[in-house]
Enzyme design. Structure first.
Site, PDB file in Angstrom:
ATOM      1  N   LYS A  81     -23.010 -12.716 -18.811  1.00 34.20           N
ATOM      2  CA  LYS A  81     -21.741 -13.341 -18.433  1.00 34.20           C
ATOM      3  C   LYS A  81     -22.046 -14.703 -17.836  1.00 34.20           C
ATOM      4  CE  LYS A  81     -17.292 -12.165 -18.052  1.00 34.20           C
ATOM      5  NZ  LYS A  81     -16.504 -11.300 -18.923  1.00 34.20           N
ATOM      6  N   GLY A 177       0.621  -9.574 -19.607  1.00 31.24           N
ATOM      7  CA  GLY A 177       0.025 -10.821 -20.091  1.00 31.24           C
ATOM      8  C   GLY A 177      -0.421 -10.629 -21.529  1.00 31.24           C
TER       9      GLY A 177
HETATM   10  P1  NAD Z   1      -3.593 -12.199 -18.675  1.00 22.74           P
HETATM   11  O1  NAD Z   1      -3.943 -13.163 -17.583  1.00 22.74           O
HETATM   12  O2  NAD Z   1      -3.059 -12.717 -19.967  1.00 22.74           O
HETATM   13  O3  NAD Z   1      -2.527 -11.128 -18.150  1.00 22.74           O
HETATM   14  C1  NAD Z   1      -2.561 -10.559 -16.885  1.00 22.74           C
HETATM   15  C2  NAD Z   1      -1.126 -10.389 -16.440  1.00 22.74           C
HETATM   16  O4  NAD Z   1      -1.135  -9.686 -15.177  1.00 22.74           O
HETATM   17  C3  NAD Z   1      -0.399 -11.715 -16.201  1.00 22.74           C
HETATM   18  O5  NAD Z   1       0.863 -11.687 -16.865  1.00 22.74           O
HETATM   19  C4  NAD Z   1      -0.266 -11.795 -14.688  1.00 22.74           C
HETATM   20  O6  NAD Z   1       0.895 -12.491 -14.273  1.00 22.74           O
HETATM   21  C5  NAD Z   1      -0.169 -10.317 -14.347  1.00 22.74           C
HETATM   22  N1  NAD Z   1      -0.465  -9.999 -12.949  1.00 22.74           N
HETATM   23  C6  NAD Z   1      -1.335 -10.603 -12.102  1.00 22.74           C
HETATM   24  N2  NAD Z   1      -1.289  -9.998 -10.910  1.00 22.74           N
HETATM   25  C7  NAD Z   1      -0.407  -8.993 -11.004  1.00 22.74           C
HETATM   26  C8  NAD Z   1       0.069  -8.007 -10.106  1.00 22.74           C
HETATM   27  N3  NAD Z   1      -0.387  -7.936  -8.852  1.00 22.74           N
HETATM   28  N4  NAD Z   1       0.991  -7.121 -10.547  1.00 22.74           N
HETATM   29  C9  NAD Z   1       1.453  -7.180 -11.815  1.00 22.74           C
HETATM   30  N5  NAD Z   1       1.052  -8.103 -12.711  1.00 22.74           N
HETATM   31  C10 NAD Z   1       0.133  -8.993 -12.308  1.00 22.74           C
HETATM   32  O7  NAD Z   1      -4.914 -11.337 -18.910  1.00 22.74           O
HETATM   33  P2  NAD Z   1      -5.220 -10.367 -20.132  1.00 22.74           P
HETATM   34  O8  NAD Z   1      -6.091 -11.085 -21.096  1.00 22.74           O
HETATM   35  O9  NAD Z   1      -3.965  -9.727 -20.605  1.00 22.74           O
HETATM   36  O10 NAD Z   1      -6.146  -9.290 -19.413  1.00 22.74           O
HETATM   37  C11 NAD Z   1      -5.583  -8.277 -18.599  1.00 22.74           C
HETATM   38  C12 NAD Z   1      -6.709  -7.454 -17.993  1.00 22.74           C
HETATM   39  O11 NAD Z   1      -7.479  -6.858 -19.052  1.00 22.74           O
HETATM   40  C13 NAD Z   1      -7.705  -8.246 -17.150  1.00 22.74           C
HETATM   41  O12 NAD Z   1      -8.191  -7.406 -16.125  1.00 22.74           O
HETATM   42  C14 NAD Z   1      -8.824  -8.530 -18.132  1.00 22.74           C
HETATM   43  O13 NAD Z   1     -10.066  -8.744 -17.460  1.00 22.74           O
HETATM   44  C15 NAD Z   1      -8.843  -7.244 -18.931  1.00 22.74           C
HETATM   45  N6  NAD Z   1      -9.417  -7.388 -20.265  1.00 22.74           N
HETATM   46  C16 NAD Z   1      -8.872  -8.271 -21.145  1.00 22.74           C
HETATM   47  C17 NAD Z   1      -9.407  -8.377 -22.429  1.00 22.74           C
HETATM   48  C18 NAD Z   1      -8.813  -9.307 -23.452  1.00 22.74           C
HETATM   49  O14 NAD Z   1      -9.123  -9.154 -24.641  1.00 22.74           O
HETATM   50  N7  NAD Z   1      -7.962 -10.238 -23.068  1.00 22.74           N
HETATM   51  C19 NAD Z   1     -10.515  -7.590 -22.794  1.00 22.74           C
HETATM   52  C20 NAD Z   1     -11.036  -6.672 -21.874  1.00 22.74           C
HETATM   53  C21 NAD Z   1     -10.480  -6.593 -20.604  1.00 22.74           C
END
Ligand code: NAD
Length: 343
Positions: A81, A177
């Protein structure tokens, strides 16, 4: 800055490189946890850390997490990472310099997008190294935004945990998100009832298209539902929220959902089934891996669908050996790593 070897999150990482510097216009860390199975793959996170030590903590933990996620998903990749904690020059220039640092590692580390990074940043990196993924590809080739595949892996896991159908079942989704939105789409297409929460109003509005009910941000974990799907930030399962949880199953995409290992045991004691995050959310890295290896897009979906039986197997082992699901998953990975090291 603290010597990585003396850091509490150090786990025999193979290499930790401090990249950039004043003259380079950015500062970051590349942590290579393990290359036992293959080159260390994991995204580059851009974050405004309180200190360089906090950035190091994140790099060490996240790179170890990638070793576990990649091995569990049967990918030919190790874990690494990068974090960038300061940019004080033109962004394209900073990412080009970062690309040079990645190139110097000769393929031991492959980077991609993570929180705070964009496709444009990956393009800048790609100008200086080929050890990068997360760039949109030609039609038919794997690549681009990994979130839909992360959502698909989460969806098939939820479905399997509910015995094969989500029709009429209630799923509480925390965070709509990139991943949460795609998860809601898949769930609503198959007739699930959705309760969602998000701190971002625009993202909530976008999810309204699926006829969702909206819960307060501080109550979503307590909503009476069949499944609670954390798709926002980490550490949401902790001593405060666990007693209040309203669903008997937890299965979501957020990374590092358990605040500590002890929270895994707390869930067992409450009789709640927890599908370990890194087993569930591997869809994105499966997509990134196929892109990096130049594979066709259609191999990705089958691999992502294979996440569901893997989740069930981990839960079976946890039950039969009376250990937490997280401990069962970790054990499977440690066995794979030991086998790879023996060659
Ligand atoms: P993102 O930033 O697009 O979405 C996250 C969402 O959570 C946002 O809409 C944000 O406003 C919301 N949020 C933040 N704090 C919050 C709270 N306290 N209560 C409710 N909502 C809240 O991120 P993402 O890409 O959708 O990823 C989401 C999670 O999944 C993260 O933990 C990320 O590390 C994990 N993840 C993502 C991927 C990927 O392919 N994008 C892969 C593996 C893991």
């Amino acid at each position: 800055m603290i010597d990585p070897k003396n850091h509490t999150s150090f786990d025999n990482h193979e290499q930790v490189v401090f990249v950039g510097g004043e003259a380079q216009g950015y500062a970051g860390i590349i942590a290579i946890h393990s290359t036992a199975i293959g080159p260390a793959a994991g995204g580059c996170r851009i974050w405004d850390y309180d200190s360089a030590d906090d950035a190091l903590t994140d790099a060490l933990r996240l790179s170890r997490g990638m070793t576990y996620k990649n091995a569990m998903a049967d990918l030919p990749l190790g874990g690494g990472k990068a974090v960038i904690y300061r940019i004080n020059t033109d962004r394209v220039d900073a990412f080009q310099k970062f690309g040079e640092a990645v190139e110097k590692l000769n393929g031991r580390y492959i980077t991609a997008e993570d929180v705070g990074a964009s496709v444009a940043d990956m393009r800048a990196i790609a100008g200086r190294t080929s050890y990068v993924a997360g760039i949109p590809k030609e039609h038919g080739q794997a690549g681009g935004d990994p979130s839909p595949m992360t959502a698909l892996g989460t969806f098939v896991s939820i479905k399997a945990l509910l015995g094969g159908s989500v029709q009429g079942r209630t799923i509480a989704v925390q965070g709509v998100g990139n991943v949460g939105f795609n998860l809601c789409r898949l769930l609503s297409e198959e007739g699930a009832k959705l309760v969602v929460a998000d701190v971002n109003k625009a993202n909530l509005q976008r999810a309204e298209a699926f006829g969702v009910e909206i819960a307060p941000v501080d109550q979503i974990h307590a909503v009476k539902a069949d499944v609670f799907a954390p798709c926002a930030l980490g550490a949401g399962l902790n001593p405060k929220t666990i007693p209040e949880l309203g669903a008997p199953i937890i299965c979501g995409a957020a990374n590092n959902q358990l605040a500590t290992e002890a929270d895994g045991q707390r869930l067992v004691e409450r009789g709640i089934t927890y599908a370990p995050d890194y087993v569930v959310n591997a869809g994105g890295i499966i997509n990134v891996s196929a892109e990096y290896l130049g594979e066709a897009a259609d191999v990705v979906e089958a691999r992502v669908r294979a996440i569901a039986p893997r989740v069930l197997r981990v839960l079976d082992i946890a039950k039969s050996d009376s250990i937490t699901p997280q401990a069962a998953a970790d054990r499977i990975v440690r066995e794979k790593l030991a086998a790879a090291r023996k060659g």
